[in-house]
Design an enzyme around this catalytic site. Structure first.
Site, PDB file in Angstrom:
ATOM      1  N   SER A 239       0.849  -1.188   0.000  1.00  0.00           N
ATOM      2  CA  SER A 239       0.000   0.000   0.000  1.00  0.00           C
ATOM      3  C   SER A 239       0.885   1.237   0.000  1.00  0.00           C
ATOM      4  O   SER A 239       2.113   1.141   0.087  1.00  0.00           O
ATOM      5  CB  SER A 239      -0.906  -0.002   1.229  1.00  0.00           C
ATOM      6  N   LYS A 240       0.244   2.376  -0.075  1.00  0.00           N
ATOM      7  CA  LYS A 240       0.929   3.680  -0.126  1.00  0.00           C
ATOM      8  C   LYS A 240       1.987   3.814   0.966  1.00  0.00           C
ATOM      9  O   LYS A 240       3.013   4.455   0.786  1.00  0.00           O
ATOM     10  CB  LYS A 240      -0.092   4.806   0.060  1.00  0.00           C
ATOM     11  N   ARG A 241       1.662   3.222   2.080  1.00  0.00           N
ATOM     12  CA  ARG A 241       2.561   3.311   3.231  1.00  0.00           C
ATOM     13  C   ARG A 241       3.963   2.779   2.899  1.00  0.00           C
ATOM     14  O   ARG A 241       4.970   3.188   3.469  1.00  0.00           O
ATOM     15  CB  ARG A 241       1.840   2.484   4.258  1.00  0.00           C
TER      16      ARG A 241
END
Ligand code: GLU
Length: 464
Positions: A239-241
Site C-alpha cells: 500500500s501507499k505506506r
C-alpha cells in the site's frame, strides 16, 4: 490449442503495480506461446469508471511495453450480449425469475440471523412455474447447486474445494434489466476465446460463482491461475505506506521499463536462480508452475539493482529514446540537439552504475550544463589556488595532445608528477572544472566526450 490470455482492469483508479504484474504475467504467457494477449476494460461500474482512468491504464501498459492484440474491448459495450446469455440460461432452466422484494429478502435474512442459520438468500421462486409469475419487477437468478461440493483446479493454488451450500443463487440481471459484473466477465471471456485466466487471488471466490455460468451454458472452461497478491517489505498488503503503488509513479521515478518488467516478473515467479534476464528469456521461461503460492514481497533495493543492470546492458540509442520519453513524462525540458549528441557520444560511460534515469542525468550533468561551469558546494572545495595553478599549467599540454585516452592519461600523469602528486589527486579539481560536481564519470571519459576545445575552455574558466 492456441493460447488466449487477457488483462481485465477496472478503470476506477490508477494502474496498481500489482495489476501491472498481472498484465505482465498474461502477456508473457501468451507471447511465449505464440498466443494472443487481449485487453478488456471492465467499465460496467459507470459511477467509478472514467475515460481518464482508462487512459492511465493504456499509458501504463504502453510504458511497460505490454502490447495487446486488437483494440481494447469495452465491457459495457457488450451489455446486450450479457443480457442474451442471461435469457439463454432462463430458457434452458439454469436460471429463474425471482420476484422477491428487497424487504422480503431482508426479512429472510433477519429470521436467519435470529435462528442462526445461513443468511444466503433462498428464493421461493426457484421452483415455481412460469404461469404462476406475477407481472411485477423481478431479477434473474442462476440456479446454484445446494448440496455437495465443487472442486476447481487452479494452476497456482492446486485443487480448491468449495461447499455448494455456501453458494447463493446469484443475480444475473438486475430488476432494471442490467447485467451484473460476474456475468459480464464470463460471457466476455467465453466470447473472446480466453483459454487462460491469470489474475489476482482476490478473485478466487468469484471463480466458483462464475463456474455456475460456464456450467449452465455448457461452455468450455478456461484454465485458472490465481496469483498471490504483492506484499510490502513488512509482509502486509502493498500500500501507499510502503511507497509508490501506481505504475506511473515508477515511470516518473525513472525506472527503465525493461528493468521493471524483469523485476515484476520475478515478483511471485521464478526460474531457478535467474534474477536478471531479457524479455526473450522471460517469454521463453515463463510458466504457471513457476508461480509461488505465497505472496511476494516488494523489495525496492532489488528493483534498483535489476534496473541498473538493464540500463548498463541497454543499447545506447534505445536508452536515449527512453530517456527522452522519461523527460516528456515528467514534464522536463527536452534535450537540445547538442545535449542529445553529447549524450549519444557519452552514453558508454554514463550507463554504468546508473539505476534510474535521474541518476543517468546526474552523471550526464557535465554534458547537459553549459560554460561557465558553476561548481556545486562539494566540488568547489577541490578548486583551491594550488589546484587552479595546476589546471592552468595543464592547458597548454592539452592543447598539443592528441585526443586519445592514452595521450590524455599521459599528459595528466606527467603534470601530476612534476608536482609530486598522485594522479588521483588531480581528479577532484578536474571534476570541478569539467562538471562542477564531485561525482562524475572518469575525467578522461569526460574529456573525450567533451572534446578538446570544450575541455580546454572549461579548464581555462576554472583557472582564471
Ligand atoms: N476487473 C477485475 C479487476 O480489476 C479483474 C477481473 C478478472 O480478471 O476476472 O480486479
Amino acid at each position: 490449442m492456441s493460447v488466449v490470455t487477457r488483462f481485465a482492469p477496472s478503470p476506477t483508479g490508477a494502474l496498481h503495480i500489482g495489476s501491472a504484474r498481472t498484465a505482465l504475467f498474461n502477456w508473457l504467457y501468451a507471447r511465449g506461446r505464440g498466443g494472443q494477449f487481449l485487453l478488456r476494460i471492465e467499465d460496467t461500474d459507470k459511477a467509478r469508471s472514467t475515460a481518464e482512468n482508462t487512459q492511465v491504464i493504456l499509458d501504463g501498459m504502453n510504458w511497460l511495453g505490454l502490447d495487446w492484440d486488437g483494440d481494447p474491448i469495452s465491457q459495457s459495450g457488450n451489455a446486450e450480449r450479457h443480457v442474451e446469455v442471461a435469457n439463454a440460461l432462463l430458457a434452458n432452466g439454469q436460471a429463474y425469475k425471482c420476484f422477491s422484494t428487497p424487504e422480503e429478502i431482508e426479512a429472510f435474512r433477519e429470521k436467519a440471523r435470529a435462528e442462526k442459520t445461513s443468511t444466503l438468500f433462498r428464493s421461493p421462486w426457484r421452483d415455481t412455474q412460469d404461469g404462476d409469475h406475477p407481472d411485477a419487477p423481478h431479477v434473474i437468478r442462476i440456479k446454484a447447486p445446494r448440496d455437495g461440493q465443487t472442486t476447481l483446479h487452479d494452476e497456482v493454488q492446486g485443487d480448491v474445494t468449495w461447499q455448494n451450500d455456501q453458494l447463493d443463487d446469484m443475480i444475473l440481471l438486475r430488476s432494471d434489466g442490467t447485467p451484473v459484473y460476474m456475468l459480464a466477465v464470463v460471457v466476455d471471456d467465453h466470447d473472446m476465446g480466453v483459454t487462460h485466466v491469470i489474475r489476482g487471488d482476490d478473485h478466487l471466490a468469484n471463480a466458483f460463482r462464475q463456474n455456475l455460468i460456464y456450467e449452465g451454458m455448457g461452455w468450455d472452461k478456461p484454465t485458472l491461475a490465481h496469483i498471490p497478491l504483492i506484499f510490502g517489505p513488512d509482509g502486509k498488503k502493498l500500500s501507499k505506506r510502503h511507497g509508490a503503488t501506481g505504475a506511473s509513479e515508477y515511470q516518473t521515478m525513472g525506472y527503465p521499463a525493461a528493468g521493471m518488467r524483469n523485476y515484476l516478473a520475478r515478483l511471485g515467479w521464478s526460474h531457478g536462480d535467474d534474477e536478471f534476464f531479457s524479455d526473450a528469456q522471460a517469454k521463453e521461461w515463463f510458466d504457471l508452475d513457476g508461480i509461488g503460492k505465497s505472496p511476494a514481497r516488494f523489495d525496492f533495493k532489488k528493483l534498483e539493482n535489476i534496473c541498473g543492470q538493464h540500463i548498463a546492458a541497454s543499447d545506447d540509442a534505445a536508452l536515449l529514446h527512453e530517456l527522452r520519453n522519461f523527460l516528456t513524462a515528467t514534464g522536463s525540458d527536452e534535450l537540445t540537439k547538442a545535449q542529445f549528441d553529447g549524450m549519444a557520444r557519452g552514453m558508454y560511460c554514463l550507463k554504468e552504475r546508473a539505476k534510474t534515469f535521474p541518476e543517468l542525468l546526474e552523471k550526464a550533468h557535465f554534458i547537459l550544463t553549459n560554460r561557465p561551469i558553476t561548481p556545486d558546494e562539494k566540488s568547489s572545495k577541490n578548486l583551491d589556488d594550488v589546484s587552479r595553478g595546476i589546471l592552468s599549467e595543464l592547458t597548454p599540454h592539452l592543447q598539443n595532445a592528441s585526443w586519445t585516452r592514452d595521450a590524455l592519461e599521459g599528459v595528466v600523469a606527467s603534470v601530476a608528477e612534476t608536482h609530486d602528486m598522485k594522479l588521483g589527486k588531480l581528479a577532484g579539481p578536474l571534476r570541478a572544472a569539467l562538471a562542477g560536481r564531485a561525482v562524475t564519470p572518469s575525467v578522461f571519459d569526460m574529456m573525450l566526450v567533451l572534446g578538446q576545445d570544450e575541455t580546454i575552455a572549461r579548464l581555462q574558466d576554472a583557472s582564471a
